[in-house]
Design a protein around this motif. Structure first.
Motif, short mmCIF file in Angstrom:
data_model
loop_
_atom_site.label_atom_id
_atom_site.label_comp_id
_atom_site.label_asym_id
_atom_site.label_seq_id
_atom_site.Cartn_x
_atom_site.Cartn_y
_atom_site.Cartn_z
N ASN B 96 0.87 -1.18 0.00
CA ASN B 96 0.00 0.00 0.00
C ASN B 96 0.91 1.23 0.00
O ASN B 96 1.30 1.72 1.05
N PHE B 128 -4.06 -3.93 -2.67
CA PHE B 128 -4.58 -3.36 -1.42
C PHE B 128 -4.57 -4.36 -0.27
O PHE B 128 -5.61 -4.69 0.31
N PRO B 129 -3.40 -4.89 0.09
CA PRO B 129 -3.36 -5.87 1.19
C PRO B 129 -3.85 -5.24 2.49
O PRO B 129 -3.55 -4.08 2.78
N ALA B 130 -4.64 -6.01 3.26
CA ALA B 130 -5.24 -5.48 4.48
C ALA B 130 -4.53 -5.95 5.74
O ALA B 130 -4.90 -5.59 6.84
N ARG B 132 -1.26 -5.56 6.72
CA ARG B 132 0.03 -4.94 7.04
C ARG B 132 -0.09 -4.07 8.29
O ARG B 132 -0.60 -2.95 8.23
N ASP B 146 2.79 -1.27 5.51
CA ASP B 146 2.18 -0.97 4.22
C ASP B 146 3.24 -0.63 3.18
O ASP B 146 3.10 -0.90 2.00
#
Lengths: 181, 238
Positions: B96, B128-130, B132, B146
Motif C-alpha cells: 500500500n 490493497f493488502p489489508a 500490514r 504498508d
C-alpha cells in the motif's frame, strides 16, 4: 471548423486536480483557443450532447454513480486521461480498502468517538449513490488511454499533456513532471 | 593493483579488481546499474532483482555477481529496462504505497526508480493488502508495513552495522513480513533512533518520529534529478 471538445469530471476525489487545471493560469486563454469545454464542473454542463476529443477523469471509482459517469465518459470521449493519484490507484479514498465496507460505515455512523446517532441508522436513501465494496482505480472499470500521476498533477503536467494530445503528439512527460505527490 | 582486469558494460570498457562485484566496478566507472535491495556498505543480498544484468547472455544480479576478466555485460537494453519496470510495478501494487502523504516521498528509492523509468501508472492491478500492521510502540521509531518492500536492508544493517539484530523476516510467500526481535513490539527491542538500520530503509517503512516533511517539495533528493545521476556524473567529470 469547430474546436475539439474537452469534458472533465471529479468522481471520488477532492477537486484538487480541477484546481490544478485552473492553475495553468493565463495559459487557460490559450487553452480556450484550442478547445471548447463540454460536460464539466467548470461550466456546469451536466449531460453529454456532443462527441468529445478528450475526457479528463479526476478521482477513483467508489460508488455506482462513479461507475455510470465513467462509462458515459468512455462512450462519449475519444481519449480518456486519468488525472491524479485517485484516478490512477485510488489514493487517499482507497485507504478504506484495508477495512471491510461494513466496518467503515459502522465507524462513521455508529461507533465513531464523535458520532451522535440515537436511531442507529446508516444512511440508505435510494438517492444516495451506493458505495462499492472498495475504491477501484479507473482503469479497472473502463479502458484508460493515458495517466497523469500526482496529487495533484502540477499545472505544467496537465498543460504539457493537453498540448501534446490536442496536437496529436505522443504524450511523454519529462522527468520533473512525473511525481506521485 | 597489478591484478586489475577489464570487462565491458554496454560496450564500455570497465576496470575492476579481484573481489569486486559487477555493480561496484560499473559504479566506479560512472555507470549506474539500478538497484533497490542493495546499498553501498551492506552485504549484497540479490533479493530484489532490479540490478539484473546480462552477463555473457545470462541474467545475473550485478550486486553480488563477481566481475571477471573479459565478460560482456548488458545493462541498458530494452529487455532489461522492461524487466526492471515490471519489478517496480509489482512492488507498487503488492503493498500500500500511498505516496501523497508519505514522509519519505521525494527521498524514496522505490518512487525514484519509478520516476527514472518514467512510470506514470503501474501495469498490474493493485492488491490493497489489508494485513500490514504498523508498529508505533517505540517512542522514536515506527514501522509502517504498508510501505515495506522486504528488501532486507534493515535486517542486514541492524545485524552487521549496529550489531543488534533487531529485525528479521517471518513467514513465507505473500505472508512474509518484517518482524522485530521481541515478543511483539518494537519498543521492547534495543532499537535506537541512531541505528544505521533506520538510515538504510529505501522506502518509508522504518521511520524516525517527529521529523517528517522537514524538507520542502522542490529540495528533496529526487525532485529534479533521477536516482543514479550522482553516479553517472562521475563519468562525465572525468
Amino acid at each position: 471548423m469547430s474546436k475539439p471538445k474537452i469534458a472533465t469530471t471529479s468522481m471520488c476525489g477532492c477537486f484538487g486536480c480541477h484546481m490544478s487545471i485552473l492553475d495553468i493560469d493565463e495559459r487557460i486563454l490559450d487553452l480556450i483557443e484550442l478547445v471548447d469545454f463540454h460536460k464539466s464542473p467548470v461550466d456546469d454542463i451536466k449531460e453529454f450532447t456532443d462527441r468529445c476529443a478528450v475526457g479528463l477523469i479526476e478521482g477513483g471509482v467508489s460508488n455506482d454513480e462513479n461507475v455510470h459517469v465513467l462509462q458515459s465518459f468512455r462512450e462519449n470521449c475519444d481519449m480518456l486521461i486519468a488525472v491524479g493519484g485517485c484516478a490512477i490507484n485510488g489514493d487517499i479514498p482507497s485507504m478504506r480498502n484495508k477495512v471491510p465496507l461494513r466496518e467503515c460505515l459502522d465507524e462513521a455512523y455508529l461507533h465513531g468517538p464523535t458520532v451522535h446517532n440515537p436511531d442507529g441508522l446508516i444512511p440508505n436513501d435510494p438517492e444516495i449513490p451506493l458505495l462499492l465494496d472498495r475504491v477501484y482505480p479507473c482503469n479497472e472499470v473502463v479502458k484508460i488511454d493515458a495517466f497523469l500521476p500526482g496529487c495533484p498533477p502540477s499545472a505544467d503536467t496537465i498543460w504539457t499533456a493537453l498540448v501534446a494530445v490536442l496536437n496529436g503528439e505522443p504524450l511523454e512527460l519529462p522527468y520533473e513532471l512525473i511525481k506521485y505527490d | 593493483m597489478s591484478d586489475t582486469f577489464t570487462f565491458t558494460v554496454d560496450g564500455v570498457e570497465v576496470a575492476a579488481e579481484p573481489g569486486q562485484t559487477i555493480l561496484e566496478a560499473a559504479q566506479n566507472a560512472g555507470i549506474y546499474i539500478p538497484r533497490l535491495c542493495h546499498r553501498d556498505g551492506l552485504e549484497p543480498a540479490g533479493a530484489c532483482r532490479v540490478c539484473t544484468v546480462m552477463v555473457d547472455g545470462r541474467p545475473q544480479t550485478a550486486c553480488n555477481f563477481p566481475a571477471s576478466e573479459g565478460v560482456v555485460v548488458d545493462n541498458e537494453t530494452d529487455q532489461l529496462l522492461e524487466l526492471r519496470r515490471d519489478i517496480i510495478d509489482m512492488l507498487f501494487v503488492e503493498g500500500n504505497h500511498w505516496c501523497m502523504f508519505c514522509e519519505k516521498s521525494g527521498d524514496c528509492e522505490l518512487q525514484a526508480l519509478a520516476y527514472r523509468f518514467g512510470i506514470a501508472a503501474p501495469s498490474f492491478p493493485f492488491q490493497f493488502p489489508a494485513d500490514r500492521q504498523a508498529d508505533l510502540s517505540h517512542p522514536d521509531i515506527w514501522i509502517d508495513r504498508d510501505r515495506c518492500i522486504l528488501c532486507g536492508r534493515c535486517v542486514r544493517a541492524s545485524r552487521d552495522l549496529d550489531g543488534k539484530h533487531v529485525f528479521d523476516f517471518v513467514d513465507r510467500g505473500p505472508a512474509k513480513r518484517i518482524a522485530v526481535n521481541a515478543e511483539a513490539r518494537l519498543r521492547d527491542t534495543d532499537a535506537d533512533v541512531t541505528d544505521e538500520a533506520l538510515e538504510v530503509c529505501p522506502v518509508g517503512a522504518l521511520m524516525k518520529k517527529g521529523t517528517g516533511f522537514d524538507v520542502p517539495v522542490g529540495r528533496r533528493t529526487y525532485d529534479w534529478e533521477p536516482i543514479g545521476s550522482e553516479i553517472e556524473k562521475r563519468q562525465t567529470q572525468e
